[in-house]
Design an enzyme around this catalytic site. Structure first.
Site, short mmCIF file in Angstrom:
data_model
loop_
_atom_site.label_atom_id
_atom_site.label_comp_id
_atom_site.label_asym_id
_atom_site.label_seq_id
_atom_site.Cartn_x
_atom_site.Cartn_y
_atom_site.Cartn_z
N HIS A 1 47.40 -17.66 4.62
CA HIS A 1 46.10 -17.02 4.39
C HIS A 1 45.47 -17.50 3.08
CE1 HIS A 1 45.89 -14.10 7.66
NE2 HIS A 1 47.19 -13.90 7.50
N GLU B 1 42.53 -17.66 2.40
CA GLU B 1 41.31 -16.89 2.15
C GLU B 1 41.58 -15.56 1.45
OE1 GLU B 1 42.81 -14.94 5.89
OE2 GLU B 1 42.88 -16.92 4.95
N CYS C 1 46.60 -18.52 10.59
CA CYS C 1 47.69 -17.55 10.79
C CYS C 1 47.95 -17.26 12.27
CB CYS C 1 47.44 -16.29 9.98
SG CYS C 1 48.95 -15.30 9.76
#
Length: 313
Positions: free
Chosen positions: A235, A237, A142
């Site tokens: 993202h 994650e 990011c």
């Protein structure tokens, strides 16, 4: 195989409850295995939450991984206990003489801040420059992707008029690239950023392999030819409620945020959000660890050399 983290790290209990194999350092020291050494530079304010998210994705691999956590500087944190930082995070001067198989640089809530106004910009540049000679492959996530493009390609900051927030479809561009092995032709991934990454701009100003793009979100995944630098603009994650928490935070601060796209059922924020990107996230990190790190790194990190890598690898 497990990830190796300190026995007392809060993420350890969280991951064990999820039936993820976490090996304590005390047991790992008895095994004659050369684990991959991965350093995570955590730039997010809520470091415990972020480190747990990344450790979860790193765990889904047959490789044993020794993870170390790095902080950008020694400034006090408003969102992470000082004791946690002192116990589990390293300062750069304690690792700069070492070599690592992989480095992950997380995002940061700096989407509307100019690079020259980022208080630790010079330090970040030092770490990224150091990584060229000390790390096999670096994963920029990011905001770190935009910072990496600036420092490695001198690309200026490109900011969207409105924040990109939601879960978007992406199409793969090079179906036989190692990072995309096992990917469906179209997959979902979350974004939460102001940065703008158009495929046309990156193709014109860099030599990156553009690997996955979205009609709305632009480039999602790109990598250098030698796979030593991998850029993820979203993202993978994120947990199922992360976008929701960001949305609620912005509402609470008196902002008028748009409802994250394709996230809540029927785009109704009263509904429980659904994580539709989990499998892709695990696969992306497994591919990075295997093809960009494990298959490229020297067995003896003391013999690390930039000469080991060519653009034709």
């Amino acid at each position: 195989m497990p990830i190796r983290i300190p026995d007392e790290l809060p993420a350890s209990d969280v991951l064990k409850k999820e039936n993820i194999f976490v090996m304590p350092m005390s047991r790992a020291s008895t095994q004659e295995i050369r684990p991959l050494k991965v350093l995570i530079l955590n730039l997010m304010p809520k470091k415990i939450e972020t480190e747990t998210q990344f450790l979860r994705l790193l765990s889904n691999s047959p490789l044993q991984i020794d993870v170390e956590l790095l902080r950008i500087d020694d400034r006090p944190s408003k969102n992470t206990p000082t004791e946690h930082l002192d116990n589990f995070y390293r300062q750069f001067n304690t690792v700069k003489e070492k070599n690592y198989d992989g480095l992950i640089i997380t995002g940061a809530p700096l989407g509307l801040v100019q690079f020259e106004d980022v208080i630790y910009w010079d330090h970040l540049e030092t770490i990224m420059t150091w990584a060229r000679k000390h790390v096999t492959s670096t994963l920029f996530v990011c905001w770190a992707a935009q910072a990496g493009l600036k420092l490695l390609y001198d690309l200026p900051k490109k900011t969207r008029k409105e924040k990109l927030s939601g879960v978007y479809f992406h199409k793969i561009q090079q179906k036989f690239h190692p990072l995309l092995r096992g990917f469906d032709d179209s997959f979902l991934a979350p974004h939460s950023r102001y940065a703008d990454f158009s495929s046309e701009y990156l193709e014109e100003h860099t030599d990156l392999d553009i690997l996955a793009v979205s009609d709305v979100a632009g480039v999602y995944l790109a990598a250098t030819k030698d796979k030593r630098n991998v850029f993820v603009t979203g993202h993978p994650e994120y947990e199922s409620h992360t976008l929701h928490n960001e949305y609620a935070r912005d509402l609470g601060e008196g902002m008028d945020p748009a409802v994250p796209v394709n996230y809540y059922p029927n785009d109704n924020s009263d509904n429980e959000p659904i994580a539709s990107w989990r499998s892709h996230g695990h696969l992306l990190f497994s591919n990075w660890l295997n093809y960009c790190v494990y298959q490229q790194t020297p067995y003896d990190l003391e013999h690390f050399s930039e000469d080991n890598f060519t653009k034709d690898d």
